[in-house]
Design an enzyme around this catalytic site. Structure first.
Site, PDB file in Angstrom:
ATOM      1  N   THR A 134      58.510  63.603  35.348  1.00  0.00           N
ATOM      2  CA  THR A 134      57.345  64.226  34.403  1.00  0.00           C
ATOM      3  C   THR A 134      56.057  64.459  34.947  1.00  0.00           C
ATOM      4  O   THR A 134      55.497  63.791  35.816  1.00  0.00           O
ATOM      5  CB  THR A 134      57.360  63.066  33.399  1.00  0.00           C
ATOM      6  OG1 THR A 134      56.078  63.009  32.653  1.00  0.00           O
ATOM      7  CG2 THR A 134      56.929  61.513  34.287  1.00  0.00           C
ATOM      8  N   ASP A 135      55.374  65.136  34.213  1.00  0.00           N
ATOM      9  CA  ASP A 135      54.030  65.352  34.412  1.00  0.00           C
ATOM     10  C   ASP A 135      53.128  64.317  34.456  1.00  0.00           C
ATOM     11  O   ASP A 135      51.930  64.244  34.803  1.00  0.00           O
ATOM     12  CB  ASP A 135      53.386  66.554  33.762  1.00  0.00           C
ATOM     13  CG  ASP A 135      53.287  66.217  32.103  1.00  0.00           C
ATOM     14  OD1 ASP A 135      53.820  65.284  31.922  1.00  0.00           O
ATOM     15  OD2 ASP A 135      52.799  67.303  31.339  1.00  0.00           O
ATOM     16  N   GLU A 136      53.712  63.144  33.528  1.00  0.00           N
ATOM     17  CA  GLU A 136      52.655  61.933  33.441  1.00  0.00           C
ATOM     18  C   GLU A 136      52.343  61.302  34.602  1.00  0.00           C
ATOM     19  O   GLU A 136      51.319  60.518  34.701  1.00  0.00           O
ATOM     20  CB  GLU A 136      53.221  60.868  32.229  1.00  0.00           C
ATOM     21  CG  GLU A 136      53.697  61.709  30.992  1.00  0.00           C
ATOM     22  CD  GLU A 136      54.253  60.885  29.853  1.00  0.00           C
ATOM     23  OE1 GLU A 136      53.694  59.819  29.781  1.00  0.00           O
ATOM     24  OE2 GLU A 136      54.718  61.523  29.122  1.00  0.00           O
ATOM     25  N   TYR A 159      55.586  53.202  32.166  1.00  0.00           N
ATOM     26  CA  TYR A 159      56.437  54.436  32.040  1.00  0.00           C
ATOM     27  C   TYR A 159      56.145  55.474  33.039  1.00  0.00           C
ATOM     28  O   TYR A 159      56.832  55.586  33.976  1.00  0.00           O
ATOM     29  CB  TYR A 159      56.468  55.316  30.787  1.00  0.00           C
ATOM     30  CG  TYR A 159      57.332  56.585  30.849  1.00  0.00           C
ATOM     31  CD1 TYR A 159      58.826  56.779  31.155  1.00  0.00           C
ATOM     32  CD2 TYR A 159      56.596  57.736  30.861  1.00  0.00           C
ATOM     33  CE1 TYR A 159      59.358  57.808  31.403  1.00  0.00           C
ATOM     34  CE2 TYR A 159      57.162  58.963  30.906  1.00  0.00           C
ATOM     35  CZ  TYR A 159      58.575  59.038  31.138  1.00  0.00           C
ATOM     36  OH  TYR A 159      59.185  60.331  31.399  1.00  0.00           O
ATOM     37  N   LYS A 163      57.840  56.240  36.727  1.00  0.00           N
ATOM     38  CA  LYS A 163      58.540  57.342  37.287  1.00  0.00           C
ATOM     39  C   LYS A 163      57.846  57.774  38.672  1.00  0.00           C
ATOM     40  O   LYS A 163      58.361  58.434  39.481  1.00  0.00           O
ATOM     41  CB  LYS A 163      58.146  58.491  36.229  1.00  0.00           C
ATOM     42  CG  LYS A 163      59.063  58.259  35.074  1.00  0.00           C
ATOM     43  CD  LYS A 163      60.562  58.487  35.222  1.00  0.00           C
ATOM     44  CE  LYS A 163      60.873  59.717  35.408  1.00  0.00           C
ATOM     45  NZ  LYS A 163      62.443  60.121  35.392  1.00  0.00           N
TER      46      LYS A 163
END
Ligand code: NAD
Ligand code: TYD
Length: 353
Positions: A134-136, A159, A163
């Protein structure tokens, strides 16, 4: 590409995974697609009704944290490639219950990497371990700038930190053991079959039922939205043409401030439900902000566009309109996933806001 290649897709019963499985099963009849999924609250085999009878598809209910099950699937199917999507994926759940995120997203990923290492020949010919992220992991932007593949990691939620950890571990297996890995980091997806804990399907469901629309803070946070089938297409391209050891950012070039998106969605819903314009907007309710709420995400997807010739194909208004149509014509699906546990989740999540 190889005949009868056995590809393990993890998390194939979830939102993005089900679109990836469908694409691969239909496009590559000579591949064997094995969908490994634990069927958590987010996994739903109804997402794959149209492919379940296909001869090149198999489903295995298993937990990626269970080493024995993972190893058995690798040996039973002679797995040659992995497309790893299984994860706990919702930020709000990671805030209220982080441990499960670290187990699945980190330990589960380690188990899959170890299984690949031990089941594959030492020279890894014809093998591929593709990790979906993810970009997060890049953190939170101010009003300027975009995430590139070189942006330093700065995850801020349980989260995104889980990741980020898994991304680092996957890269470490490339450098240390030469395991042939690829990674991609994508922005917010939307489309059919997304569980209604995420913003867009939650709002669609609440508008349909004339329930309040909980908007965190002042609705000023910005997200970059990508049509899920465009993401699935990007995954296909990276899987087949991406270079080993490399990361590709995937995004929609489609930034929306939450409140602007909510207004657009409300107006589209009024139109489709035959309600007077402005009806849905009256349901908007500003609620207590998410803890550590990242302000803005924006992806620079120029690498995948220039090197692999991928770009988004669906314009946002068109994608949003067909997403609403899907939810309105699949009310059984949404009623089914919002019965039972969802009610408890929803009341705990929104009770004190
Ligand atoms: P999802 O929550 O809809 O689906 C996750 C799937 O993984 C479910 O089918 C679930 O049953 C399965 N799963 C969860 N824990 C498992 C375990 N321990 N063992 C086996 N299966 C398990 O998630 P999604 O939105 O489809 O996201 C898929 C992947 O894409 C995730 O890795 C996520 O981090 C990444 N991603 C998502 C987005 C997004 O906008 N949704 C954006 C970028 C990246
Ligand atoms: P979400 O769909 O949870 O994705 P992510 O947190 O991974 O970006 O949320 C998208 C945006 O919408 C995010 O800024 C949080 C916000 N949001 C709300 O305002 N209200 C809600 O009820 C939810 C679920 C999200």
């Amino acid at each position: 590409m190889d005949q009868e290649k056995a590809i393990l897709v993890t998390g194939g019963a979830g939102f993005i995974g089900s679109h990836v499985v469908r694409l691969l099963v239909n496009k590559y009849p000579h591949y064997r697609i094995i969908n490994l999924d634990a069927l958590t609250y987010a996994g739903n085999l109804a997402n794959l009704k149209d492919v379940e009878g296909k001869p090149n598809y198999a489903f295995e209910k298993a937990n990626i944290c269970d080493e024995d099950s993972v190893n058995k699937i690798f040996s039973d199917y002679h797995i040659e490639a992995v497309i790893h999507l299984a994860a706990e994926s919702h930020v709000d759940r990671s805030i209220s219950n982080p441990t499960g995120f670290f187990m699945t997203n980190i330990i589960g990923t380690v188990n899959l990497l170890n299984a690949a290492r031990s089941h594959w020949d030492e020279n890894f010919t014809g093998k591929c371990f593709y990790h979906i992220s993810t970009d997060e992991v890049y953190g939170s932007l101010g009003s300027e700038g975009m995430f590139t593949e070189h942006t330093p990691y700065d995850p801020r939620s349980p989260y995104s930190s889980s990741k980020a950890s898994s991304d680092h571990i996957v890269r470490s297996y490339f450098h240390t053991y030469q395991l042939p890995v690829k990674l991609s980091n994508c922005s917010n997806n939307y489309g059919a079959n997304q569980f209604p804990e995420k913003l867009i399907p939650l709002l669609i469901n609440n508008i349909r039922k004339e329930l309040p629309l909980p908007i965190y803070g002042e609705g000023l946070n910005v997200r970059d939205w990508l049509w899920v089938e465009d993401h699935a297409r990007a995954i296909d391209v990276v899987f087949h043409e991406g270079k080993f050891g490399e990361t590709y950012n995937i995004g929609g070039v489609n930034e929306w401030k939450n409140i602007d998106l909510v207004h657009l969605l409300c107006d589209l819903m009024d139109e489709k439900l035959g309600r007077e314009k402005g009806t849905a907007r009256k349901l908007i309710t500003f609620v207590k902000d998410r803890a550590g709420h990242d302000m803005r995400y924006a992806i620079d997807a120029s690498k995948i566009e220039s090197e692999l010739d991928w770009k988004p194909s669906v314009q946002f208004e068109q994608g949003l309109s067909s997403t609403i149509d899907w939810y309105l014509s699949n009310q059984d699906w949404i009623d089914d996933v919002t019965s039972g546990d969802y009610k408890n989740y929803y009341s705990n999540q929104y009770r004190n806001r």
